[in-house]
Design a protein around this motif. Structure first.
Motif, PDB file in Angstrom:
ATOM      1  N   ILE A 380      35.993  17.367 -18.492  1.00 21.70           N
ATOM      2  CA  ILE A 380      35.384  18.695 -18.688  1.00 21.70           C
ATOM      3  C   ILE A 380      34.120  18.807 -17.832  1.00 21.70           C
ATOM      4  CG2 ILE A 380      34.091  20.110 -20.349  1.00 21.70           C
ATOM      5  CD1 ILE A 380      36.131  19.298 -22.473  1.00 21.70           C
ATOM      6  N   GLU A 381      33.300  17.768 -17.860  1.00 21.68           N
ATOM      7  CA  GLU A 381      32.054  17.770 -17.092  1.00 21.68           C
ATOM      8  C   GLU A 381      32.340  17.896 -15.595  1.00 21.68           C
ATOM      9  OE1 GLU A 381      27.919  15.289 -17.412  1.00 21.68           O
ATOM     10  OE2 GLU A 381      29.767  14.112 -17.403  1.00 21.68           O
ATOM     11  N   ALA A 382      33.332  17.152 -15.120  1.00 20.77           N
ATOM     12  CA  ALA A 382      33.639  17.143 -13.675  1.00 20.77           C
ATOM     13  C   ALA A 382      34.222  18.463 -13.198  1.00 20.77           C
ATOM     14  CB  ALA A 382      34.613  16.009 -13.377  1.00 20.77           C
ATOM     15  N   THR A 383      34.898  19.196 -14.097  1.00 19.28           N
ATOM     16  CA  THR A 383      35.585  20.427 -13.672  1.00 19.28           C
ATOM     17  C   THR A 383      34.883  21.690 -14.156  1.00 19.28           C
ATOM     18  OG1 THR A 383      37.011  20.342 -15.633  1.00 19.28           O
ATOM     19  CG2 THR A 383      37.828  19.260 -13.642  1.00 19.28           C
ATOM     20  N   MET A 384      33.680  21.548 -14.693  1.00 15.97           N
ATOM     21  CA  MET A 384      32.986  22.684 -15.307  1.00 15.97           C
ATOM     22  C   MET A 384      32.898  23.891 -14.362  1.00 15.97           C
ATOM     23  SD  MET A 384      31.591  23.811 -18.125  1.00 15.97           S
ATOM     24  CE  MET A 384      31.234  22.414 -19.182  1.00 15.97           C
ATOM     25  N   ASP A 385      32.671  23.646 -13.089  1.00 11.98           N
ATOM     26  CA  ASP A 385      32.549  24.767 -12.155  1.00 11.98           C
ATOM     27  C   ASP A 385      33.672  24.801 -11.127  1.00 11.98           C
ATOM     28  OD1 ASP A 385      30.143  26.184 -13.043  1.00 11.98           O
ATOM     29  OD2 ASP A 385      29.162  24.261 -12.668  1.00 11.98           O
ATOM     30  N   GLN A 386      34.790  24.182 -11.480  1.00 11.76           N
ATOM     31  CA  GLN A 386      35.934  24.176 -10.571  1.00 11.76           C
ATOM     32  C   GLN A 386      36.876  25.327 -10.921  1.00 11.76           C
ATOM     33  OE1 GLN A 386      39.445  21.435 -11.118  1.00 11.76           O
ATOM     34  NE2 GLN A 386      38.600  20.448  -9.302  1.00 11.76           N
ATOM     35  N   PRO A 387      37.175  26.210  -9.968  1.00  9.89           N
ATOM     36  CA  PRO A 387      38.161  27.272 -10.233  1.00  9.89           C
ATOM     37  C   PRO A 387      39.529  26.651 -10.535  1.00  9.89           C
ATOM     38  CG  PRO A 387      36.958  27.680  -8.177  1.00  9.89           C
ATOM     39  CD  PRO A 387      36.649  26.277  -8.593  1.00  9.89           C
ATOM     40  N   ASP A 388      40.332  27.334 -11.356  1.00 11.13           N
ATOM     41  CA  ASP A 388      41.662  26.793 -11.670  1.00 11.13           C
ATOM     42  C   ASP A 388      42.692  27.914 -11.729  1.00 11.13           C
ATOM     43  OD1 ASP A 388      41.207  28.042 -14.121  1.00 11.13           O
ATOM     44  OD2 ASP A 388      41.383  26.218 -15.319  1.00 11.13           O
ATOM     45  N   ALA A 389      43.953  27.519 -11.988  1.00 15.86           N
ATOM     46  CA  ALA A 389      45.063  28.477 -12.024  1.00 15.86           C
ATOM     47  C   ALA A 389      45.086  29.279 -13.316  1.00 15.86           C
ATOM     48  CB  ALA A 389      46.388  27.733 -11.854  1.00 15.86           C
ATOM     49  N   GLY A 390      44.342  28.794 -14.323  1.00 14.37           N
ATOM     50  CA  GLY A 390      44.256  29.516 -15.586  1.00 14.37           C
ATOM     51  C   GLY A 390      45.479  29.361 -16.463  1.00 14.37           C
TER      52      GLY A 390
END
Length: 594
Positions: A380-390
């Motif tokens: 969660i910490e590593a991807t907090m500001d990573q855009p994703d496919a949703g």
């Protein structure tokens, strides 16, 4: 345009699933696993899909009546012709034996004359490798063996084998039995064994239903949904698949034809909630263990979905099949496994929470109970500001989705409870920090102008997934903000018929044409949450009209025609029904039997 419904019934025993048409034809059955090739797949290709039917031999029409034996997954189809009538009872044996569940790869059909002198014609032609391989036949004294797969398929019957092999008509003047097996054959008396298996299977399902804890609010619909959901669990590993089929289109001609015979991590929380709401501990525990097994073997990130064995490679392939009603492509595998979908980390934490805080569970990770939690928190910490496919798995669009942040918020909230149970202050501090970071980003999705949360930071679009902000109590359901958010979603995404679109903006395949049924049930839950209980009841009762003749739900519904589309039956539509009924019943606070 006429209303399209899936005129089929579901049978299963948690080892395999089958779909039976109202004409007695087996439209879909995969062996030896949920995600194996079909052995009967006329649903996707009438010519290459093989056949297994017990049709009337008379020229002209016939009438059909299909129903379940009450509170079971045992299906009966009654056929009436000018010559007479007969009943086909279809089931997959399931009952307790030797302190285990007996759930063989065995499909049983009992055929009884009811009236007159009906003439029938039996066809049994299984295929392999999605219709690319024909099986050879070997006739024995009382059975037909179909050869060419890893293990033998055998049809054991008291119908003269000549009639079956030649597909010749004959008069049905006594009860006949057909037992189709994969691998281990039936090596026991035919008639008495089938009757015993039928009694034991009916008894098992009725006992299972009796052990559910449900209110009297639309009890029949909840029972049918619970029974359908139960057989979508592949008991060997505990995985629960999204649907039993592949490539039934979300809308005709849309090319949105996907393989749903896999386990989506994004739906974990809702599925576990449904089993919890009906008081079924055994299914919960099996699914927990499936999730925990995946969690212990991941390499740096979670995928959005996995195979029923936990397999991570689900390479998509298009098959040379005609497709359902000509809808192509026909796909097996699902490339969504390659997507970045960051809500899964929170889903896993919320799903695993009971293993740490509910004393009924024996923790499968006793030796290092912090490992899974820390791993998910760090992701969660590593991807907090990573855009994703949703949540909706956009194939060519990455954003910072509100729904992803909601599960970062919910996951870190669950991790805080786990940390407290474990007495781990460092973990609790990390969970608190991530919870605050997720809250901050959810609030960046709020539009003052629309008085609602948009689907992503910087996006103008609304999305049904943000209904969960209310249901998961990120927003206080009694607050003005929750009420206004729901009104804004309703205004943009709800149809006059009470159905809900996932979203209305264009994606990789254009603008969605059909509504997504689970979103409609989410809306019902949210109505109950914010106190609009009578509206929730009215909407719920309207949604029940979108089932087929047996109470089974599809993935999608065309709002204008009420047509069913998408893979079928859709486990998560039934999850939605169970959870919405539970939420309304809690609000009504009725005793179980008034």
């Amino acid at each position: 345009m006429m209303k399209h419904t899936y005129d089929m019934g579901l049978i299963g025993n948690c080892a395999f699933l089958g779909l039976i048409g109202t004409d007695t034809a087996v439209r879909w059955l995969c062996w030896p696993r949920f995600d194996s090739s079909f052995v009967f797949g006329a649903l996707l290709d009438e010519e290459k899909g093989g056949e297994y039917s017990i049709r009337p031999a008379t020229e002209g029409g016939f009438q059909s009546r299909q129903y379940y034996l009450t509170n079971t997954n045992v299906l009966a189809t009654e056929i009436t012709t000018a010559e007479g009538s007969y009943r086909v009872t279809d089931f997959a044996p399931r009952f307790s034996q030797y302190e285990r569940y007996y759930k063989p790869l065995m499909f049983i059909r009992k055929v009884e004359p009811l009236d007159g002198t009906p003439r029938i014609k039996v066809a049994c032609r299984p295929v392999a490798d999605y219709g690319r391989q024909q099986l050879s036949r070997r006739r024995s004294s009382n059975h037909i063996a179909f050869l060419g797969m890893e293990e033998e398929i055998r049809l054991t019957t008291n119908i003269p084998l000549t009639y079956v092999l030649d597909e010749e008509a004959f008069v049905l003047n006594e009860t006949k039995y057909l037992v189709l097996t994969y691998g281990a054959p039936l090596e026991a008396p035919l008639e008495s064994t089938v009757e015993q298996f039928l009694r034991s299977t009916v008894e098992y399902w009725r006992k299972w239903v009796k052990s559910t804890s449900i209110s009297n609010f639309h009890q029949e619909a909840v029972i049918r949904s619970a029974l359908a959901l139960k057989v979508h669990q592949y008991e060997d590993t505990g995985a629960i698949i999204a649907a039993s089929t592949t490539s039934l289109p979300e809308a005709p001609g849309s090319t949105r034809n996907w393989d749903y015979r896999y386990c989506w991590m994004r739906d974990t929380f809702y599925t576990l909630t449904a089993f919890n709401n009906i008081g079924h501990f055994e299914e919960l525990e099996r699914y927990f263990h499936y999730i925990a097994n995946i969690s212990s073997s991941i390499q740096g990130k979670y995928q959005p979905l996995y195979g029923i064995s936990g397999a991570s490679q689900l390479v998509e392939e298009e098959l040379p099949l005609a497709g359902y009603l000509g809808n192509q492509p026909v796909r097996i595998g699902n490339d969504a496994y390659t997507h970045v979908q960051n809500d899964v980390y929170g889903q896993v934490l919320v799903a695993l929470l009971p293993l740490y805080v509910d004393s009924r569970f024996v923790n499968p990770e006793q030796r290092n109970p912090e490992k899974l939690v820390y791993e998910a928190l760090r992701l969660i910490e590593a991807t907090m500001d990573q855009p994703d496919a949703g949540l909706w798995e956009f194939r060519n669009l990455a954003q910072r989705h509100c729904y992803t942040y909601l599960f970062h918020w919910a996951g870190s909230h669950a991790a805080r409870k786990m940390a407290q149970a474990l007495g781990n202050a460092d973990m609790e501090a990390l969970a608190n920090r991530l919870n605050e970071a997720a809250t901050e980003r959810i609030e960046q999705c709020f539009s003052e102008e629309r008085e609602a949360y948009t689907n992503a930071i910087g996006s103008p679009h609304l999305d049904a997934s943000t209904i969960q902000l209310i249901m998961m109590c990120y927003l206080d359901p009694a607050s003005e903000r929750a009420a206004r958010h729901l009104v804004a979603l309703e205004k943009e995404l709800k149809t006059p018929e009470g159905l809900f679109y996932r979203y209305r903006h264009a994606d990789d395949f254009g603008t969605p044409e059909t509504t997504f049924l689970i979103c409609s049930f989410w809306f019902v839950e949210a109505l109950a949450c914010v106190g609009r209980v009578q509206e929730a009841i009215d909407e719920f009762e309207q949604l029940l009209t979108y089932s087929n003749h047996l109470g089974l739900l599809s993935e999608d519904v065309d709002a204008k025609t009420g047509s069913q589309w998408g893979n079928f039956p859709q486990a998560y539509s039934h999850v939605g029904l169970v959870n919405a009924a539970y939420r309304i019943a809690k609000k009504l606070d009725r005793p179980n039997f008034v």
